[in-house]
Design a protein around this motif. Structure first.
Motif, short mmCIF file in Angstrom:
data_model
loop_
_atom_site.label_atom_id
_atom_site.label_comp_id
_atom_site.label_asym_id
_atom_site.label_seq_id
_atom_site.Cartn_x
_atom_site.Cartn_y
_atom_site.Cartn_z
N GLU A 87 0.96 -1.39 0.12
CA GLU A 87 -0.12 0.00 0.08
C GLU A 87 0.64 0.62 -0.16
O GLU A 87 0.73 1.91 -0.79
CB GLU A 87 -1.08 -0.18 1.13
N VAL A 88 1.81 1.14 0.42
CA VAL A 88 2.99 2.23 1.23
C VAL A 88 3.48 2.85 -0.51
O VAL A 88 4.02 3.63 -0.75
CB VAL A 88 3.65 2.12 2.32
N ALA A 89 4.14 1.32 -1.19
CA ALA A 89 4.70 1.36 -2.04
C ALA A 89 3.66 2.09 -3.72
O ALA A 89 4.73 2.11 -4.27
CB ALA A 89 5.23 -0.21 -2.36
N ARG A 90 2.73 1.47 -3.52
CA ARG A 90 1.89 1.60 -4.32
C ARG A 90 1.92 3.31 -4.09
O ARG A 90 1.86 3.63 -5.44
CB ARG A 90 0.93 1.45 -4.34
N ALA A 91 1.63 3.98 -3.72
CA ALA A 91 1.75 5.34 -3.09
C ALA A 91 3.48 6.10 -3.93
O ALA A 91 2.59 7.42 -4.91
CB ALA A 91 1.50 5.67 -1.60
N GLN A 92 4.34 5.44 -3.14
CA GLN A 92 5.50 6.46 -4.41
C GLN A 92 5.72 5.85 -6.02
O GLN A 92 5.70 7.03 -6.69
CB GLN A 92 6.36 5.53 -3.40
N ILE A 93 5.40 4.80 -6.10
CA ILE A 93 4.69 4.00 -7.16
C ILE A 93 4.22 5.00 -8.29
O ILE A 93 5.10 6.04 -9.58
CB ILE A 93 4.83 2.78 -8.40
N ASP A 94 3.21 5.50 -7.91
CA ASP A 94 2.39 6.56 -8.68
C ASP A 94 3.41 8.03 -8.75
O ASP A 94 2.46 8.50 -9.79
CB ASP A 94 1.23 6.48 -8.09
N LEU A 95 3.90 8.51 -8.02
CA LEU A 95 4.51 9.94 -8.03
C LEU A 95 5.66 9.54 -9.42
O LEU A 95 5.64 11.34 -9.10
CB LEU A 95 4.90 9.75 -5.82
N PHE A 96 6.28 8.65 -9.40
CA PHE A 96 7.76 9.23 -10.43
C PHE A 96 7.89 8.36 -11.66
O PHE A 96 7.99 7.24 -11.91
CB PHE A 96 9.14 8.24 -9.42
N LYS A 97 6.38 8.68 -12.28
CA LYS A 97 6.31 7.74 -13.41
C LYS A 97 7.00 9.11 -13.97
O LYS A 97 8.01 10.61 -14.42
CB LYS A 97 4.58 8.45 -13.65
N GLY A 98 7.03 8.64 -15.54
CA GLY A 98 7.95 9.65 -17.22
C GLY A 98 9.24 8.50 -16.84
O GLY A 98 9.17 7.22 -15.71
N GLY A 99 10.12 9.33 -17.81
CA GLY A 99 11.72 8.61 -17.78
C GLY A 99 12.85 9.08 -17.23
O GLY A 99 14.10 8.80 -16.90
N TRP A 100 12.35 10.60 -15.37
CA TRP A 100 13.60 10.66 -15.25
C TRP A 100 13.44 10.05 -14.41
O TRP A 100 13.74 8.99 -13.20
CB TRP A 100 13.24 12.35 -13.86
N PRO A 101 15.21 10.27 -13.85
CA PRO A 101 15.97 9.54 -12.99
C PRO A 101 15.40 9.57 -11.32
O PRO A 101 14.78 10.67 -11.25
CB PRO A 101 17.09 9.47 -12.79
N VAL A 102 15.75 9.02 -10.97
CA VAL A 102 15.10 9.07 -8.96
C VAL A 102 15.93 9.16 -8.63
O VAL A 102 17.01 8.02 -8.16
CB VAL A 102 14.18 7.99 -8.75
N VAL A 103 16.47 9.93 -7.45
CA VAL A 103 18.02 9.93 -7.14
C VAL A 103 17.53 10.45 -5.27
O VAL A 103 16.73 11.01 -5.05
CB VAL A 103 18.19 11.43 -7.33
N VAL A 104 18.04 9.50 -4.84
CA VAL A 104 17.47 8.54 -3.37
C VAL A 104 18.80 9.85 -2.10
O VAL A 104 19.44 8.79 -2.53
CB VAL A 104 17.29 7.35 -2.57
N THR A 105 18.02 9.97 -1.64
CA THR A 105 19.41 10.43 -0.69
C THR A 105 19.65 8.75 0.75
O THR A 105 20.10 9.33 1.95
CB THR A 105 18.71 11.76 -0.05
N SER A 106 19.12 7.80 0.02
CA SER A 106 19.52 7.10 1.46
C SER A 106 19.71 5.92 0.50
O SER A 106 18.97 5.09 -0.65
CB SER A 106 18.27 7.21 2.82
N GLY A 107 20.45 5.27 1.12
CA GLY A 107 21.00 4.28 0.08
C GLY A 107 20.71 2.46 0.53
O GLY A 107 19.83 2.04 -0.16
N SER A 108 19.49 2.65 1.69
CA SER A 108 18.83 1.48 2.13
C SER A 108 17.64 1.42 1.34
O SER A 108 16.91 0.80 1.16
CB SER A 108 18.76 1.22 3.70
N CYS A 109 17.07 3.24 1.45
CA CYS A 109 15.50 3.14 0.75
C CYS A 109 15.61 2.93 -1.08
O CYS A 109 15.06 2.77 -1.00
CB CYS A 109 15.35 5.27 1.02
N ALA A 110 16.95 3.59 -1.72
CA ALA A 110 16.64 2.98 -2.88
C ALA A 110 17.19 2.23 -2.66
O ALA A 110 16.62 1.49 -4.25
CB ALA A 110 18.65 4.14 -3.11
N GLY A 111 18.24 0.68 -2.31
CA GLY A 111 17.74 -0.66 -2.16
C GLY A 111 16.55 -0.68 -2.37
O GLY A 111 15.96 -1.99 -2.94
N MET A 112 15.18 -0.35 -1.39
CA MET A 112 13.89 -0.56 -0.97
C MET A 112 13.40 -0.99 -2.41
O MET A 112 12.67 -1.67 -3.11
CB MET A 112 13.20 0.36 -0.32
#
Length: 278
Positions: A87-112
């Motif tokens: 449920e939490v993941a779906r909310a994030q996925i819908d925010l980052f549509k398109g082809g832009w890279p997603v840069v994350v300020t935490s390696g563990s969250c990027a790993g998720m």
């Protein structure tokens, strides 16, 4: 947010997937990226999020920060609450549509995003396609600066010895310790000092630190005492959950050290007089 993937799960135990082969990086910088700031940065280290934006913008990149972002879902996932994590993941996925890279300020969250979302949605083919696309576009901040921006840092600070801490999952899944070391090595007045227990967990582990506080406390005591013994004048980490735990232990033990997020450290060390901090 979580360091460990062996929390005592009520439904199932999560195991970190094997590290994939080296990834291919773009040959040029994108014009725009998304920034996923993480909930811990948002609540406890907002300056790190702003400094990440400063670093990216200095490279000529526009930064889009979707306001609806929240947690990546890792605490629920590593605790075995699969449906809640979805449920939490779906909310994030819908925010980052398109082809832009997603840069994350935490390696563990990027790993998720990169390693565990595909497992979460393996039985949902339509969602899995979106997740796989997101995974390929996801970069930890230090990784992105080093391999995509090919940043060249000019140190503006005084001589300093620093100890680097990398969260367990960031180390295993995103190789974040290698990227951070390479960026620190570009700073001519900064010496990175090694310390015992460097590759070991700080004891945070998300819910692990709540479920097993005595073990967690012993682990962070070992970590902080080893850092102090190294002679480091400052601690740097790219994972804010670890920073909360380590800084709290420093304070409790009256150790005169303070951990800082890598984004803030790099921005402050390389900021010219013409670049006042926002």
């Amino acid at each position: 947010m979580s360091d460990l993937f062996y929390n005592a799960a009520p439904q199932e135990t999560r195991v970190a997937p094997p590290r994939k082969t080296a990834r291919d990086y773009p040959t040029s910088k994108p014009r725009t990226v998304y920034l996923f700031g993480t909930c811990v940065v948002d609540l406890f280290f907002p300056e790190a999020g702003m400094d990440a934006i400063h670093l990216l913008e200095r490279e000529g990149i526009n930064v889009d920060f979707p306001q609806g972002q929240s947690c990546c879902g890792q605490p629920a996932y590593t605790s075995g609450y699969t449906e809640q994590a979805r449920e939490v993941a779906r909310a994030q996925i819908d925010l980052f549509k398109g082809g832009w890279p997603v840069v994350v300020t935490s390696g563990s969250c990027a790993g998720m995003f990169r390693e565990h979302y595909p497992d979460l949605f393996k039985d949902e083919p339509e969602t899995l396609a979106k997740v796989q696309n997101l995974a390929e576009r996801t970069y930890e901040l230090a990784e992105f600066l080093l391999h995509v921006c090919k940043v060249q840092l000019a140190d503006q600070g005084e001589p300093l010895q620093v100890a680097l801490h990398t969260s367990c999952s960031a180390r295993r899944e995103m190789n974040t310790h290698v990227h951070a070391r390479a960026l620190l090595a570009q700073l001519s007045h900064v010496e990175r000092v090694d310390h015992d227990h460097e590759s070991e967990c700080c004891g945070f582990g998300g819910t692990f630190s709540v479920r097993m506080p005595d073990i967690s406390g012993a682990m962070v005591a070992d970590k902080t005492q080893a850092i102090q013994a190294s002679g480091a004048q400052q601690v740097v980490s790219a994972d804010s959950g670890c920073l909360l735990n380590i800084n709290g232990a420093f304070e409790k033990q009256n150790i005169p050290l303070l951990g800082q997020h890598l984004a803030s450290f790099l921005w402050q060390r390389t900021q010219s007089k013409q670049e006042p901090r926002a």
